[in-house]
Design an enzyme around this catalytic site. Structure first.
Site, PDB file in Angstrom:
ATOM      1  N   ASP A  93      -1.806   4.054  -6.400  1.00  0.00           N
ATOM      2  CA  ASP A  93      -0.426   4.015  -6.016  1.00  0.00           C
ATOM      3  C   ASP A  93       0.432   5.061  -6.618  1.00  0.00           C
ATOM      4  OD1 ASP A  93      -1.551   1.026  -6.290  1.00  0.00           O
ATOM      5  OD2 ASP A  93       0.080   1.070  -4.609  1.00  0.00           O
ATOM      6  N   ASN A 149      -3.091   1.829 -10.314  1.00  0.00           N
ATOM      7  CA  ASN A 149      -3.815   1.313  -9.268  1.00  0.00           C
ATOM      8  C   ASN A 149      -3.592  -0.285  -9.286  1.00  0.00           C
ATOM      9  OD1 ASN A 149      -4.760   1.306  -6.335  1.00  0.00           O
ATOM     10  ND2 ASN A 149      -6.604   0.646  -7.390  1.00  0.00           N
ATOM     11  N   LYS A 150      -3.824  -0.927  -8.568  1.00  0.00           N
ATOM     12  CA  LYS A 150      -3.752  -2.500  -8.714  1.00  0.00           C
ATOM     13  C   LYS A 150      -4.360  -3.071  -9.869  1.00  0.00           C
ATOM     14  CE  LYS A 150      -1.934  -4.664  -6.329  1.00  0.00           C
ATOM     15  NZ  LYS A 150      -0.664  -4.980  -6.585  1.00  0.00           N
ATOM     16  N   GLY A 202       0.741  -1.255  -0.180  1.00  0.00           N
ATOM     17  CA  GLY A 202      -0.063   0.137   0.035  1.00  0.00           C
ATOM     18  C   GLY A 202       0.644   1.116  -0.132  1.00  0.00           C
ATOM     19  N   ALA A 203       0.618   2.297  -0.858  1.00  0.00           N
ATOM     20  CA  ALA A 203       1.564   3.160  -1.226  1.00  0.00           C
ATOM     21  C   ALA A 203       1.793   3.970   0.246  1.00  0.00           C
ATOM     22  CB  ALA A 203       1.139   4.145  -2.378  1.00  0.00           C
TER      23      ALA A 203
END
Ligand code: MRU
Length: 367
Positions: A246, A256-257, A55-56
């Site tokens: 992120d 993002n993911k 997680g960023a």
């Protein structure tokens, strides 16, 4: 340690030993809650690269605490911090908070007065990064909850269904999360809210982390496979999508993911608002075009071939493919700004564009 609520934290200094930083080993959740000790900056590097933490915002905070350990143990603290910073920078390429936290710490090293104790300076700043992150998440929650309140009003108090992807929750930050903060605030205000939790292959941050923390915070939720979102949207079962990010460019493109882009496409096709919640520390003010400029991390193929879980009561890892199946494992994708309804930040909800972001962050105009 707290597993939910106001006092929850994902990283902290060991109360009786200031030479040890402690984290939750997120690889083992939800089946085991184990606190893991970081005793050296190399331990911090492994924790980030092997995703004990992820997680960023939490990656950034862990880097800052790792640099504290480098200063504490280095014979020449400044050069050890610089050596550690160079290695940490390469550990996770997409989350920009890593670079942000390292640059912030290195600036302190450069500015330190001769004879100053670097470890003390960096420790105080690592603590500040964590405290600030909690306040940032609180801000995201305050601004984001207004969106959920509006939907609840439109639906005359009926359940507000939120779909989220990956884990952009407390576990990805220091507490409260980014995408989850508005949801936790909605619960506190008595809004009837329910969360569709994408499983999020290959590492299953949805089923293993988001579902765990929503349960700990007593938020109604349902786990779905990654491919179910489009179907639910077509049938009116999703009112809003909220994900984290992120790295977001100054023009509002969102990394993002992996799989986030497909959710944004489905939301667009069904006229469902697609919001991204982010701390300003996740904005990469130096990049504009997400597709061209954001590095996309590729991870170990075993994350795709194998699944971690519980078998006969014991933690187990199972290979699901034949041994020599070729595999690719892109960890992130980029959702273009045109598919993003808005960016929920600690300063308010911005249009996903350079103009929108600069309205909220005018100090970034001169770059
Ligand atoms: O690979 P991870 O688990 O570090 O990726 C994290 C994410 O992509 C999350 O969805 C999140 O939105 C970004 S951090 C708040």
């Amino acid at each position: 340690m707290q597993r939910s609520g106001e006092d929850f934290r994902t990283i902290w200094l060991k109360p009786d030993d200031r030479s040890v930083v402690q984290i939750i080993d997120q690889r083992l959740l939800p089946h085991e809650y184990r606190v893991h000790d970081l005793r050296s900056w190399q331990d911090g590097l492994v924790a980030i690269a092997d995703m004990y933490v992820r997680g960023a915002p939490l990656i950034g905070a862990t880097a800052a605490w790792s640099l504290y350990l480098a200063a504490l143990h280095g014979a020449d603290p400044a050069s050890t911090v610089r050596e550690a910073a160079a290695a940490l920078l390469k550990s996770r390429p997409t989350a920009v908070n890593l670079r942000w936290a390292i640059e912030r710490t290195l600036a302190l090293v450069d500015q330190a007065a001769p004879g100053a104790v670097l470890a003390d300076i960096i420790r105080a700043d690592a603590e500040a990064i964590c405290d600030e992150d909690i306040e940032i998440s609180r801000g995201i929650g305050m601004h984001g909850v207004a969106l959920l309140e509006a939907i609840s009003r439109q639906k005359a108090g009926a359940t507000v269904n939120v779909l989220t992807h990956c884990n952009a929750g407390s576990l990805a930050t220091i507490n409260w999360g980014t995408a989850t903060a508005p949801i936790y605030f909605a619960m506190q205000r008595g809004i009837d809210v329910h969360v569709w939790v994408d499983e999020t292959r290959p590492r299953n941050q949805g089923s293993q982390l988001t579902a765990w923390e929503l349960a700990a915070n007593k938020v109604p939720h349902t786990l779905i496979v990654d491919n179910a979102g489009g179907h639910l949207m077509q049938h009116g079962e999703v009112d809003i999508v909220i994900t984290g990010t992120d790295r977001t460019t100054r023009c509002g493109d969102v990394a993002n993911k992996i799989g986030t882009y497909l959710k944004a496409l489905a939301a667009h096709d069904n006229g469902i608002p697609f919001y991204v919640a982010l701390p300003s520390t996740t904005i990469d003010w130096d990049s504009r075009d997400g597709l061209m400029e954001i590095p996309i991390e590729q991870r170990d193929p075993t994350e795709v071939s194998d699944i971690y879980g519980i078998c006969n009561g014991e933690p187990a890892r199972v290979r699901t493919t034949s041994a020599n199946t070729p595999i690719s494992n892109f960890a992130f994708d980029v959702t273009p700004a045109r598919l993003v309804t808005g960016l929920i930040t600690e300063r308010g909800v911005a249009e996903a564009s350079e103009v929108g972001l600069l309205d909220l962050f005018p100090e970034k105009r001169q770059r």
